[in-house]
Design a protein around this motif. Structure first.
Motif, short mmCIF file in Angstrom:
data_model
loop_
_atom_site.label_atom_id
_atom_site.label_comp_id
_atom_site.label_asym_id
_atom_site.label_seq_id
_atom_site.Cartn_x
_atom_site.Cartn_y
_atom_site.Cartn_z
N VAL A 184 86.53 86.38 115.40
CA VAL A 184 85.28 85.65 115.64
C VAL A 184 84.74 85.94 117.04
O VAL A 184 83.56 86.22 117.19
CB VAL A 184 85.51 84.14 115.49
CG1 VAL A 184 84.26 83.35 115.88
CG2 VAL A 184 85.94 83.80 114.08
N ALA A 185 85.61 85.85 118.04
CA ALA A 185 85.14 86.03 119.42
C ALA A 185 86.30 86.45 120.31
O ALA A 185 87.45 86.07 120.06
CB ALA A 185 84.52 84.74 119.95
N THR A 186 85.96 87.21 121.35
CA THR A 186 86.94 87.71 122.31
C THR A 186 86.43 87.51 123.72
O THR A 186 85.23 87.68 123.97
CB THR A 186 87.18 89.22 122.09
OG1 THR A 186 87.77 89.42 120.80
CG2 THR A 186 88.11 89.80 123.15
N ILE A 187 87.33 87.18 124.62
CA ILE A 187 86.97 87.11 126.04
C ILE A 187 88.06 87.79 126.85
O ILE A 187 89.25 87.52 126.67
CB ILE A 187 86.73 85.65 126.50
CG1 ILE A 187 86.25 85.62 127.95
CG2 ILE A 187 87.97 84.79 126.31
CD1 ILE A 187 85.68 84.27 128.37
N THR A 188 87.66 88.70 127.74
CA THR A 188 88.62 89.43 128.55
C THR A 188 89.01 88.61 129.78
O THR A 188 88.46 87.53 130.04
CB THR A 188 88.05 90.76 129.01
OG1 THR A 188 86.97 90.51 129.94
CG2 THR A 188 87.51 91.57 127.85
N SER A 189 89.93 89.15 130.55
CA SER A 189 90.41 88.43 131.74
C SER A 189 89.33 88.27 132.79
O SER A 189 89.41 87.38 133.64
CB SER A 189 91.61 89.17 132.34
OG SER A 189 91.25 90.50 132.68
N VAL A 190 88.31 89.12 132.74
CA VAL A 190 87.22 89.03 133.71
C VAL A 190 85.98 88.35 133.12
O VAL A 190 84.93 88.32 133.75
CB VAL A 190 86.84 90.41 134.28
CG1 VAL A 190 88.00 90.98 135.06
CG2 VAL A 190 86.39 91.34 133.18
N GLY A 191 86.11 87.83 131.91
CA GLY A 191 85.04 87.03 131.34
C GLY A 191 84.05 87.76 130.46
O GLY A 191 83.03 87.19 130.08
N ILE B 54 82.45 81.57 123.48
CA ILE B 54 83.84 81.55 123.89
C ILE B 54 83.90 81.46 125.41
O ILE B 54 83.07 82.05 126.11
CB ILE B 54 84.60 82.79 123.38
CG1 ILE B 54 86.11 82.64 123.62
CG2 ILE B 54 84.07 84.07 123.99
CD1 ILE B 54 86.95 83.73 122.95
N SER B 55 84.86 80.69 125.92
CA SER B 55 85.04 80.57 127.36
C SER B 55 86.52 80.36 127.65
O SER B 55 87.30 80.10 126.74
CB SER B 55 84.20 79.43 127.93
OG SER B 55 84.59 78.19 127.35
N ARG B 56 86.87 80.46 128.93
CA ARG B 56 88.27 80.31 129.29
C ARG B 56 88.39 79.64 130.65
O ARG B 56 87.49 79.73 131.50
CB ARG B 56 88.97 81.65 129.31
CG ARG B 56 88.39 82.66 130.30
CD ARG B 56 89.00 84.06 130.09
NE ARG B 56 90.38 84.15 130.54
CZ ARG B 56 91.21 85.11 130.16
NH1 ARG B 56 90.81 86.06 129.32
NH2 ARG B 56 92.45 85.15 130.64
N ASP B 57 89.53 78.98 130.84
CA ASP B 57 89.88 78.38 132.12
C ASP B 57 91.18 79.04 132.55
O ASP B 57 92.24 78.72 132.01
CB ASP B 57 90.06 76.86 131.96
CG ASP B 57 90.36 76.18 133.28
OD1 ASP B 57 90.90 76.83 134.21
OD2 ASP B 57 90.06 74.98 133.39
N VAL C 102 91.69 78.59 126.32
CA VAL C 102 90.48 79.21 125.78
C VAL C 102 89.75 78.20 124.90
O VAL C 102 90.40 77.37 124.24
CB VAL C 102 90.82 80.49 124.99
CG1 VAL C 102 91.73 80.22 123.81
CG2 VAL C 102 89.56 81.23 124.55
N TYR C 103 88.43 78.27 124.92
CA TYR C 103 87.59 77.33 124.19
C TYR C 103 86.64 78.10 123.26
O TYR C 103 86.33 79.27 123.50
CB TYR C 103 86.75 76.49 125.15
CG TYR C 103 87.55 75.77 126.19
CD1 TYR C 103 87.73 76.32 127.46
CD2 TYR C 103 88.14 74.53 125.93
CE1 TYR C 103 88.47 75.67 128.43
CE2 TYR C 103 88.88 73.87 126.89
CZ TYR C 103 89.04 74.44 128.14
OH TYR C 103 89.78 73.78 129.10
N LEU C 104 86.20 77.40 122.21
CA LEU C 104 85.16 77.96 121.35
C LEU C 104 84.17 76.84 121.06
O LEU C 104 84.49 75.88 120.35
CB LEU C 104 85.75 78.51 120.05
CG LEU C 104 84.74 79.23 119.16
CD1 LEU C 104 84.28 80.53 119.82
CD2 LEU C 104 85.35 79.54 117.78
#
Length: 121
Positions: free
Chosen positions: A48-55, A69-72, A78-80
């Motif tokens: 569905v979605a991907t986020i790398t370490s640099v956003g 998608i986002s991350r903390d 990780v959030y969706l």
């Protein structure tokens, strides 16, 4: 041992929103790519979605413009965010985090157990 814990699924009406979260229960040294997958009944699991370490983010065409998608990184979480939900979004949603638990261990894909999202009136 690291386990991923997902939360935020549930029943929502078409057009509604949900926010999924995925956090590790064990100790993580460093994370890499984080993903959300889903699997509808009778269908294969899809990315569905991907986020790398640099956003940097990528989305399946079916969710572009509706899901974010986002991350903390401080929490290794990780959030969706899912908006304008449709019945065809109904599925079990799984998170995957590529991470290492110590500086000497290789990166490994950890999977959550899934959270049910049902979009229905």
């Amino acid at each position: 041992q690291v386990q991923l814990v997902e939360s935020g699924g549930g029943l929502v009406q078409p057009g509604g929103s949900l926010r999924l979260s995925c956090a590790p229960s064990g100790r993580i040294f460093r994370t890499n790519v984080m993903d959300w997958y889903r699997q509808a009944p009778g269908k294969q699991r899809e990315l569905v979605a991907t986020i790398t370490s640099v956003g940097s983010c990528n989305y399946a065409d079916s969710v572009k413009g509706r899901f974010t998608i986002s991350r903390d990184n401080a929490k290794n979480t990780v959030y969706l965010q899912m908006n304008s939900l449709k019945p065809e979004d109904t599925a079990v949603y799984y998170c995957k985090i590529n991470a290492r638990t110590t500086p000497l261990t290789p990166f490994y894909d950890y999977w959550g157990r899934g959270t049910q999202v049902t979009v229905s009136s």
